[in-house]
Motif scaffolding. Structure first.
Motif: not given
Length: 400
Positions: A319-331, A377-390
């Protein structure tokens, strides 16, 4: 073994206080400034699972911190039975308990195996990009990396087994390191891919070091298959390495397991003085037992949370940074971000540290194929992760 612990409040992975995180002594939060959010090293932000906390408290409470009954090569491994039982229950593989040895961590085990089985100048084959401490171990020990590139394929990553075999044969390479699930891409190799690797190893008489530390963090429908489970030939040439430290967030307890298939290597290990490679400590063993025997409910809840965070990364970037390529990890709990199209003048790790106040792992340190990438590393709370991504999205937008 204690009675299994029920899922309780310790499975609330959203209730994270940043002030608590910043008070911790671990390197993840200590290394960065107070205005920076860390998403780099693979520690999770969550409290320790209750069964592990209880096991440690019980051990300390009974004053049982004296010399343990084990050492690395004298007597049976204290984790042989829990390890073999777990492999049978989760992965339908029945390892040989007498082949199990203990190490402080997986990287130490890799270094020991390379020291005992290779010489300076020898080529070590592995998929790249790859975990920086493994690459650094190879080069600092005077060995040379023989890269097998992981390339984008559909929604994930793949390697060319024919190319790998040609290059292995051409280099006279006799050692293969397989990180599965793969770090940093999060790839879970299929049975067919593992059979291809096993065939290459057999035809070229290779020792295989299988780093399977992320096995417990595979997302359905993907399923981890231990390389050594494919048959007696590959089992006899494979050193399988694992630990509870990644899935249960206890890396500081320094405890790993090696299932050593090659008979000559077992003899070499057992021929060293008992404490030559160090011994695992009491608390590391008790924590590992508790994690493997009683941590199932906590781990299941963790995987639900990580899966939601994995999707959160996908949605936010699209939605906000489509220039960053990301394939969700399988693990794993790690996102391998392709930042090459952003056009930043600096390495993505440096860019996001300076412009977004977010600490990522720089892709360049992952060897060939890592330039222009960063690991989150996305092993944190959704709120902290949202701030990171924002913060990251705003930094990208400001750069346009």
């Amino acid at each position: 073994m204690r009675e299994p612990t029920a899922v309780a409040a310790d499975c609330d992975f959203e209730d994270l206080d940043i002030s608590w995180l910043r008070r911790k002594e671990g390197v993840k939060w200590r290394r960065v400034g107070r205005d920076v959010l860390p998403a780099w090293i693979a520690d999770m932000d969550f409290p320790v699972a209750e069964p592990i906390s209880a096991a440690i408290a019980e051990t300390v409470g009974r004053g049982d911190l004296g010399y343990p009954t084990w050492s690395n090569w004298m007597g049976a491994s204290p984790l042989a039975e829990p390890f073999t039982r777990r492999m049978a229950e989760l992965y339908h593989w029945r390892p040989r308990p007498e082949w199990v040895r203990n190490f402080g961590d997986v990287v130490q085990a890799i270094q020991v195996v390379l020291q005992l089985t290779t010489r300076p100048g020898d080529a070590i084959a592995l998929h790249t990009p790859n975990y920086p401490p493994i690459l650094k171990s190879i080069t600092m020990m005077g060995r040379r990396v023989l890269p097998s590139p992981l390339e984008r394929s559909g929604d994930g990553w793949a390697f060319d087994p024919d190319r790998l075999e040609r290059e292995v044969a051409g280099a006279g390479c006799r050692t293969l390191i397989v990180v599965n699930p793969h770090n940093p891409t999060g790839r879970v190799y299929t049975t067919a891919e593992l059979e291809a690797l096993a065939g290459i190893a057999a035809r070229n008489d290779m020792l295989v070091i299988a780093d399977e530390i992320f096995a417990d963090l595979a997302y359905p429908p993907h399923r981890h298959v231990p390389l050594a489970s494919l048959g007696p030939d590959i089992a006899a040439r494979t050193v399988t390495l694992t630990s509870a430290t990644k899935a249960f967030n206890i890396a500081g307890l320094r405890c790993a397991v090696a299932h050593v298939g090659p008979a000559g290597l077992r003899e070499a290990l057992d021929g060293r003085p008992p404490d030559y490679f160090g011994i695992v400590d009491v608390l590391g063993v008790e924590a590992t037992r508790a994690a493997w025997d009683e941590g199932g409910p906590w781990l299941a809840a963790l995987m639900d949370h990580l899966a939601a965070n994995r999707d959160l990364v996908a949605g936010a970037l699209a939605a906000r940074a489509p220039g960053i390529g990301y394939r969700p990890p399988q693990a794993t709990h790690l996102a391998w971000l392709d930042c090459r199209s952003l056009g930043t003048a600096t390495d993505p790790g440096v860019f996001f540290r300076e412009k977004a106040k977010v600490e990522l792992s720089s892709g360049e340190s992952y060897g060939p194929g890592g330039t222009g990438f960063a690991r989150l590393n996305f092993a944190t709370s959704a709120s902290i992760l949202s701030e990171i991504l924002n913060r990251m999205a705003e930094a990208v937008a400001d750069e346009r």
